[in-house]
Design a protein around this motif. Structure first.
Motif, PDB file in Angstrom:
ATOM      1  N   ALA A  19      -6.327   2.683   4.359  1.00 37.75           N
ATOM      2  CA  ALA A  19      -5.258   1.750   4.688  1.00 37.75           C
ATOM      3  C   ALA A  19      -3.983   2.499   5.055  1.00 37.75           C
ATOM      4  CB  ALA A  19      -5.011   0.822   3.512  1.00 37.75           C
ATOM      5  N   THR A  20      -3.684   3.561   4.287  1.00 38.43           N
ATOM      6  CA  THR A  20      -2.478   4.339   4.592  1.00 38.43           C
ATOM      7  C   THR A  20      -2.603   5.015   5.944  1.00 38.43           C
ATOM      8  OG1 THR A  20      -2.582   4.831   2.262  1.00 38.43           O
ATOM      9  CG2 THR A  20      -0.829   5.850   3.488  1.00 38.43           C
ATOM     10  N   TYR A  36       0.664   6.561  -4.744  1.00 35.10           N
ATOM     11  CA  TYR A  36       0.437   7.485  -5.860  1.00 35.10           C
ATOM     12  C   TYR A  36      -0.835   7.129  -6.606  1.00 35.10           C
ATOM     13  CZ  TYR A  36       2.411   3.672  -8.567  1.00 35.10           C
ATOM     14  OH  TYR A  36       2.648   2.460  -9.116  1.00 35.10           O
ATOM     15  N   LEU A  37      -1.318   5.877  -6.415  1.00 33.16           N
ATOM     16  CA  LEU A  37      -2.566   5.491  -7.076  1.00 33.16           C
ATOM     17  C   LEU A  37      -3.721   6.365  -6.622  1.00 33.16           C
ATOM     18  CD1 LEU A  37      -2.597   1.636  -7.237  1.00 33.16           C
ATOM     19  CD2 LEU A  37      -2.646   3.237  -9.099  1.00 33.16           C
ATOM     20  N   ILE A  38      -3.694   6.797  -5.368  1.00 36.42           N
ATOM     21  CA  ILE A  38      -4.760   7.683  -4.871  1.00 36.42           C
ATOM     22  C   ILE A  38      -4.912   8.864  -5.806  1.00 36.42           C
ATOM     23  CG2 ILE A  38      -5.532   9.110  -2.958  1.00 36.42           C
ATOM     24  CD1 ILE A  38      -3.792   7.553  -1.154  1.00 36.42           C
ATOM     25  N   ILE A  54       0.835  -1.207   0.000  1.00 36.21           N
ATOM     26  CA  ILE A  54       0.000   0.000   0.000  1.00 36.21           C
ATOM     27  C   ILE A  54       0.866   1.252   0.000  1.00 36.21           C
ATOM     28  CG2 ILE A  54      -1.654   1.308   1.362  1.00 36.21           C
ATOM     29  CD1 ILE A  54      -2.755  -1.450   2.197  1.00 36.21           C
ATOM     30  N   LEU A  55       1.875   1.253   0.878  1.00 40.11           N
ATOM     31  CA  LEU A  55       2.669   2.476   0.990  1.00 40.11           C
ATOM     32  C   LEU A  55       3.471   2.737  -0.280  1.00 40.11           C
ATOM     33  CD1 LEU A  55       3.917   2.463   4.651  1.00 40.11           C
ATOM     34  CD2 LEU A  55       1.901   3.464   3.654  1.00 40.11           C
ATOM     35  N   ASP A  56       3.826   1.663  -1.004  1.00 44.74           N
ATOM     36  CA  ASP A  56       4.570   1.910  -2.241  1.00 44.74           C
ATOM     37  C   ASP A  56       3.681   2.411  -3.350  1.00 44.74           C
ATOM     38  OD1 ASP A  56       6.859   1.239  -1.095  1.00 44.74           O
ATOM     39  OD2 ASP A  56       7.005  -0.776  -1.913  1.00 44.74           O
ATOM     40  N   GLY A  67      -9.959   4.951  -3.869  1.00 46.96           N
ATOM     41  CA  GLY A  67      -9.352   6.063  -3.156  1.00 46.96           C
ATOM     42  C   GLY A  67      -9.628   5.961  -1.665  1.00 46.96           C
ATOM     43  N   ILE A  68     -10.886   5.644  -1.305  1.00 49.70           N
ATOM     44  CA  ILE A  68     -11.228   5.489   0.117  1.00 49.70           C
ATOM     45  C   ILE A  68     -10.382   4.394   0.741  1.00 49.70           C
ATOM     46  CG2 ILE A  68     -13.051   4.776   1.695  1.00 49.70           C
ATOM     47  CD1 ILE A  68     -15.043   5.894  -0.291  1.00 49.70           C
TER      48      ILE A  68
END
Lengths: 102, 611, 170
Positions: B55-56, B10-12, B5-7, B49-50
């Protein structure tokens, strides 16, 4: 009568090609034009086979190309004749000057 | 360390943009004619996005920096990328939650509209630009997305651009926003200039948010007090215009021409929030001078008071809600003026949920309001006026942050009173002339209920995390209910409906008049002085004569010659085109012969030269 | 490869004469028959050049199949011939065209005469017909297999297309 070289065959092909062009330009009958186009293709084939025979003894790529040309020429002739058949039904004439208006 | 997730945070940012491109490109090339695909893609983007934001947020990294150099000029390296911390993640999560509900709502709302695919694509672009603004690592990128937000809001407000009043309203909104954008750009460039010329470290020139403390201190050290005030005021002006604060609150009224979903999105989590977010980011700079904080708080307080009073007179439901948005953002500014960032952010989140829900409950212009929607609206109204759920907690938190200054507390209670007053008055107005309908439209109702559920969940979270006590604003709001009941019984509800338009008149009448006066003075100079100066006139006459001669004899001749030549050529060419296939064949053959002859001649010449 | 001048010149003369005849006959059937002779002459030339396979294909397709379909289409148009109105193409164009053709041929000959070593002749290899056939198969099925497939696809498309058109016409 000297020895027959490659250039003799090339000139033969060229003359056949030019005769085909001349025929396709001056003939007034559509079928005659098509025959002239076949002459042009034959001249080109002679060119191919000549080069293959004289310059390419390993692969004979020119032979293969000439074969494809014969096949494609036959296809083209068939399509052209079908188009001619449709146009003939419409115009009721095989004079190429009647075909100038679409 | 690799983390799925953290990597991929940028998808957000990129997902809404991809969906925008897919929808626009797909429609442009007529690939996706099916509307269901568009709906599914749009909902998917905000839903993902949610999930990603949530998750982040649960993983809770300190800060994430993902950026690449974008512009390189000697030492000036401007990077483009992501700077994610807790603040931006929270606001982004709210953004995606609200926009998910709004997009789900607009599926049924836009069913009968033409070109609705453009609407959905623009909603996605709105998400993208707002998320980009929130995740910007430096002020320059933030400015780019700031402008993008303005452009997309312009496009969305003027969605039905063929209707004259809508396109005019969108143009006005854009122009008013330009004022703030220009102020912000001026501020950014000024700070960048000082950093470039005076700071030893060139990395400060790009104004990264990470170095904001150092940059502010350096700026304070290198500028005179006046310069520092001017620069900071430019920033405050930019933020105030974007957040529709007092002198510029009129653009939010014009923005009411937009569709309901657009208004819901614009007022809750996307556009107006940008100003508050900018102020939070720049607080280190404002903290250095006490007066700047006072100015920020004062702007907020004045806006809250003025707009609340105006909302009590307005009758158009959407305009009432617009005034209410301005007022509530004013309360956020007030909290920021007291450095009460936590309360401001909590109020921002609560306000986003409440305001989006209120907008989604409103009926279309020609429809009657249903029972279900009306009850939801009432609950939202209670929450907005500070009696129920998260609205109450947020308001009490702001009130507690006022540090017991009596005059401010009185004004705040007044604002709370007016807030409760106008929102209940609006609810009564909605059902006054029109009857409630019993039809139940789940597609319109469920998104509003979802937002209400979020509101309640947020309330329980706050109850668990934050300590607060019920104080005066709560009682003021309760008093407002009584006042409304009194006014309603007396039939005075719509007595005062003439909204004062001083600010609008100032912008739309006084300023143009002043401009015209200035222009006429300038033309006076032109007419009196230059027109009577003899040498100037004779010189101009001579010049005119020379130019006339040149034009007549050289320009015109050459043009007419070209035209007649082209005509001759075309006539000649027309004869060639005999419609005879064989003559075309002949032309082609001759041309090819010429070309090949030239090739052969050149080839032979070159080869004979070589040998 | 057969390099006998007598056979070559006689075949060439045959081709020239019948080409001109095919262009000059007013009756289409005669024109078609003389063109058949030209195609068979070309097949003979292929044989002289050492490519028996090409010669067979030429004789089969151009010598037999193509004249048959052209003859069928002549039968369609029978009885509706219009007498040609003669030569309407501008004489000037033809004159220039002829001059260019002559110049072209001249230039070809000149360039060949100047640069006889431009073509890298390999010398006449004495190949058997089996070698030719294997070279053919290698060319068709290894080197140019995609072109071969393409041509066969084209043929299939033409056959299918004509049958579809016929059905639609009926």
């Amino acid at each position: 009568m000297a020895e027959i070289t490659m250039y003799h065959y090339l000139v033969l092909g060229l003359v056949l090609f030019l005769a085909g062009i001349l025929g396709s330009m001056i003939a007034k009958n559509v079928i005659k034009v098509l025959i002239s186009i076949e002459f042009m293709l034959t001249g080109i084939n002679i060119n191919f086979v000549t080069f293959a025979s004289y310059c390419d003894n390993a692969n004979f790529n020119g032979y293969v190309m000439a074969l494809f040309y014969v096949g494609i020429g036959a296809v083209e002739l068939a399509v052209a004749l079908y188009i001619f058949y449709l146009m003939f039904q419409k115009k009721e004439s095989d004079n190429i000057e009647k075909y100038s208006e679409l | 360390m690799t983390d799925l997730i953290l990597d991929n945070v940028y998808l957000i940012l990129l997902l809404p943009f991809w969906i925008f491109l897919i929808i626009m490109g797909g429609r442009f090339f007529s690939v996706y004619v099916n509307k269901k695909i568009i709906y599914a893609l749009t909902l998917l983007s905000s839903f993902l996005g949610i999930l990603l934001c949530g998750a982040t947020l649960i993983k809770m990294p300190p800060t994430i920096e993902q950026s690449f150099p974008f512009i390189k000029i000697n030492n000036f390296i401007l990077s483009f990328g992501l700077h994610i911390d807790k603040l931006s993640l929270i606001i982004a999560l709210v953004l995606f939650l609200v926009s998910f509900c709004v997009q789900a709502y607009s599926i049924s709302y836009m069913k009968t509209e033409a070109k609705s695919y453009r609407f959905f694509a623009l909603l996605n672009l709105f998400n993208f630009s707002m998320a980009g603004l929130l995740f910007s690592p430096n002020l320059f990128q933030m400015y780019a997305f700031w402008e993008l937000v303005g452009v997309v809001s312009y496009l969305l407000i003027g969605f039905e651009y063929k209707k004259n009043e809508k396109s005019e309203a969108s143009r006005r909104v854009f122009l008013v926003n330009r004022v703030g954008d220009t102020a912000l750009l001026g501020g950014i460039l000024a700070v960048s200039y000082f950093m470039y010329n005076y700071a030893g470290n060139f990395s400060f020139t790009t104004l990264d948010f990470e170095d904001m403390n150092a940059i502010s201190t350096l700026l304070y050290a290198y500028t005179s007090t006046l310069q520092f005030y001017l620069i900071s005021l430019l920033f405050i002006a930019g933020a105030a215009v974007k957040s529709a604060q007092f002198p510029f609150h009129i653009w939010l009224q014009d923005a009411m021409e937009a569709k309901l979903p657009v208004s819901a999105l614009l007022h809750s989590a996307t556009m107006v929030v940008a100003g508050v977010y900018l102020v939070i980011r720049l607080l280190p700079m404002f903290m250095l001078e006490k007066n700047l904080l006072i100015i920020t708080g004062a702007i907020g307080l004045v806006t809250a008071l003025v707009c609340s009073i105006l909302a009590c007179i307005e009758t158009h439901p959407k305009k009432v809600l617009a005034y209410s948005t301005s007022a509530n953002l004013g309360l956020m500014f007030l909290a920021l003026g007291f450095l009460n960032v936590k309360a401001a952010v909590i109020f921002l989140v609560a306000h986003a949920f409440i305001k989006a829900m209120l907008f989604l409950c409103l009926p279309k212009d020609d429809e009657k309001i249903t029972y279900a929607n009306f009850i939801t609206f009432l609950v939202g109204a209670l929450s907005l006026s500070g009696i129920l759920f998260s609205g109450m907690v947020a308001k009490e938190l702001i009130f507690a942050g006022l540090e017991g200054q009596t005059s401010l507390a009185v004004i705040f209670c007044l604002v709370a009173f007016f807030t409760a007053f106008y929102i209940i008055r609006l609810a009564l107005l909605l059902v006054k002339d029109r009857e409630l309908v019993k039809t139940f439209a789940p597609a319109r109702f469920i998104p509003a209920v979802l937002l209400l559920v979020m509101n309640i969940v947020f309330y329980f979270y706050l109850k668990h995390e934050v300590s607060y006590k019920v104080a005066e604003p709560f009682w003021a709001a309760l008093a407002a209910w009584g006042a409304v009941y009194f006014v309603y019984r007396k039939g005075l509800l719509t007595r005062f409906t003439k909204t004062p338009r001083f600010v609008e008149d100032f912008y739309y009448k006084t300023l143009p008049a002043v401009y015209e006066r200035v222009a006429s003075v300038c033309s006076f100079v032109d007419v009196i002085i230059f027109a009577n100066y003899k040498p100037l006139i004779s010189c101009a006459k001579f010049k005119v004569r020379v130019v006339g001669w040149v034009e007549e004899n050289i320009m015109n001749r050459s043009v007419s010659l070209t035209a007649s030549g082209a005509k001759k050529i075309s006539e000649w060419d027309f004869k060639l085109q005999s419609r005879n296939v064989q003559s075309y064949n002949a032309y082609g053959f001759i041309l090819i012969t010429i070309i090949i002859s030239f090739v052969i001649i050149t080839y032979t010449l070159v080869l004979s030269q070589l040998s | 490869m057969i390099t006998n001048p007598i056979i070559f010149y006689s075949a060439t003369g045959l081709i020239f004469v019948f080409t001109m005849l095919a262009l000059c006959f007013k009756n289409l059937i005669y024109s078609l028959l003389s063109s058949v002779v030209v195609f068979f002459g070309a097949a003979l030339i292929f044989y002289l050049l050492g490519s028996e396979y090409n010669a067979i294909i030429q004789a089969a397709i151009y010598g037999l199949a193509v004249p048959v379909i052209i003859g069928v289409s002549i039968m369609f148009t029978k009885g509706k011939h219009e007498a040609g109105k003669g030569f309407t193409l501008p004489y000037l164009t033809m004159l220039f065209g002829g001059i260019f053709v002559l110049a072209f041929v001249y230039l070809m000959m000149m360039s060949l005469a100047i640069m006889p070593d431009t073509f890298h002749l390999m010398g006449l290899a004495q190949t058997t017909s089996m070698d030719n056939i294997s070279a053919f198969s290698k060319g068709i099925f290894v080197n140019y297999v995609w072109a071969f497939e393409l041509v066969s696809l084209l043929l299939t498309i033409v056959i299918a297309g004509i049958s579809i058109f016929k059905k639609r016409g009926a």
